[in-house]
Write an enzyme that holds these catalytic residues in place. Structure first.
Site, mmCIF file in Angstrom:
data_model
loop_
_atom_site.group_PDB
_atom_site.id
_atom_site.type_symbol
_atom_site.label_atom_id
_atom_site.label_comp_id
_atom_site.label_asym_id
_atom_site.label_seq_id
_atom_site.Cartn_x
_atom_site.Cartn_y
_atom_site.Cartn_z
ATOM 1 N N ASP A 209 41.588 38.346 41.723
ATOM 2 C CA ASP A 209 40.283 38.725 41.155
ATOM 3 C C ASP A 209 39.409 37.476 41.024
ATOM 4 O O ASP A 209 38.784 37.063 41.991
ATOM 5 C CB ASP A 209 40.518 39.425 39.810
ATOM 6 N N LYS B 94 39.971 41.610 45.198
ATOM 7 C CA LYS B 94 38.599 41.991 44.832
ATOM 8 C C LYS B 94 37.712 40.805 45.184
ATOM 9 O O LYS B 94 37.500 39.919 44.350
ATOM 10 C CB LYS B 94 38.504 42.258 43.325
ATOM 11 N N GLU C 206 51.600 38.496 44.558
ATOM 12 C CA GLU C 206 50.783 38.795 43.381
ATOM 13 C C GLU C 206 50.242 40.215 43.490
ATOM 14 O O GLU C 206 50.115 40.761 44.587
ATOM 15 C CB GLU C 206 49.654 37.741 43.308
ATOM 16 N N PHE D 27 37.989 48.029 37.700
ATOM 17 C CA PHE D 27 39.283 47.772 37.077
ATOM 18 C C PHE D 27 40.251 48.874 37.486
ATOM 19 O O PHE D 27 39.985 50.060 37.281
ATOM 20 C CB PHE D 27 39.150 47.701 35.555
ATOM 21 N N GLY E 49 52.908 41.966 36.796
ATOM 22 C CA GLY E 49 52.107 42.846 37.661
ATOM 23 C C GLY E 49 52.623 43.026 39.071
ATOM 24 O O GLY E 49 52.471 44.093 39.658
ATOM 25 N N ARG F 16 51.655 50.654 34.419
ATOM 26 C CA ARG F 16 52.317 49.884 35.483
ATOM 27 C C ARG F 16 53.206 50.771 36.346
ATOM 28 O O ARG F 16 53.450 50.480 37.513
ATOM 29 C CB ARG F 16 53.201 48.780 34.878
HETATM 30 P P1 IMP Z 1 42.510 36.314 38.256
HETATM 31 O O1 IMP Z 1 42.976 35.022 37.714
HETATM 32 O O2 IMP Z 1 41.239 36.759 37.632
HETATM 33 O O3 IMP Z 1 42.453 36.368 39.761
HETATM 34 O O4 IMP Z 1 43.490 37.378 37.703
HETATM 35 C C1 IMP Z 1 44.543 37.918 38.331
HETATM 36 C C2 IMP Z 1 45.307 38.735 37.296
HETATM 37 O O5 IMP Z 1 44.404 39.496 36.503
HETATM 38 C C3 IMP Z 1 46.187 39.727 37.974
HETATM 39 O O6 IMP Z 1 47.478 39.223 38.141
HETATM 40 C C4 IMP Z 1 46.173 40.889 37.016
HETATM 41 O O7 IMP Z 1 47.190 40.765 36.064
HETATM 42 C C5 IMP Z 1 44.839 40.813 36.318
HETATM 43 N N1 IMP Z 1 43.832 41.736 36.883
HETATM 44 C C6 IMP Z 1 42.726 41.429 37.589
HETATM 45 N N2 IMP Z 1 42.048 42.521 37.955
HETATM 46 C C7 IMP Z 1 42.751 43.569 37.475
HETATM 47 C C8 IMP Z 1 42.578 44.998 37.549
HETATM 48 O O8 IMP Z 1 41.633 45.551 38.133
HETATM 49 N N3 IMP Z 1 43.527 45.731 36.917
HETATM 50 C C9 IMP Z 1 44.595 45.195 36.266
HETATM 51 N N4 IMP Z 1 44.801 43.885 36.199
HETATM 52 C C10 IMP Z 1 43.888 43.068 36.788
HETATM 53 MG MG MG Z 2 47.882 42.043 34.004
#
Ligand code: IMP
Ligand code: MG
Length: 180
Positions: free
Chosen positions: A101, A129, A97, A152, A43, A165
């Protein structure tokens, strides 16, 4: 605009301008320290390529792949698929990163890299977020491109099941696109 996109949240120009500012912030904090910029695959790759070019001093590149997501849901089970290939002992590490999220992935990666003996580990994320944080996760990014609402998003490296992407902007998908 791509036919599956409902709304552009951040234009290519907005992102470009913000990355230059972040590059200055990093330069202020890391000039002369030869930081290791760790790209979280896949990502962050688009953001990463622009960020390192916005940092006008010596630095080194490293790559790491983890997985935690399936579709639009974080599973919380983090697996290291590709580890960094260099010695991080006493190095200043900046994780780049795509999005913060729930915070679970970065929490894991931060601890993982600290355990490798890094002198410091900081986080630079294109998107944050804040409302998405999982209960008990207190982690925050040190450098944030944009804080966005809890929707999302795709593009500029971010995917929905590996698609989108390559979009040069960050946008919100049309509901119909989720049936793919
Ligand atoms: P976390 O562990 O939930 O903070 O996830 C982070 C990862 O989730 C990021 O590196 C993304 O790959 C994916 N992710 C979280 N939110 C989104 C979104 O809105 N769109 C696409 N990928 C997301
Ligand atoms: Mg992803």
């Amino acid at each position: 605009m791509h036919q599956d996109i409902q709304e552009i949240l951040l234009t290519e120009q907005q992102i470009k301008t913000r990355i230059q500012e972040l590059g200055q912030d990093l330069l202020r904090d890391y000039q002369g320290k030869c930081p290791v910029f760790v790209c979280i695959l896949k990502g962050a790759v688009v953001f990463y390529a622009d960020m390192i070019r916005a940092f006008d001093d010596h630095c080194e590149m490293a790559f790491m792949q983890i997985s935690s997501y399936s579709g639009t849901q974080s599973t919380g089970n983090i697996v290291v698929r590709q580890d960094v290939s260099m010695d991080l002992t006493d190095r200043h590490v900046v994780i780049l990163e795509d999005i913060l999220d729930t915070g679970r992935s970065l929490q894991y990666v931060c601890d993982y890299l600290r355990n490798k003996g890094a002198a410091s580990v900081k986080i630079c994320t294109l998107l944050d977020k804040p409302e998405g944080r999982a209960p008990g996760v207190t982690l925050e990014a040190d450098y944030v491109g944009f804080r966005i609402p809890n929707a999302f998003v795709v593009g500029f490296g971010l995917d929905y099941d590996e698609y989108y992407r390559n979009l040069p902007y960050v946008g919100v998908l049309k509901p119909a696109a989720y049936t793919k």
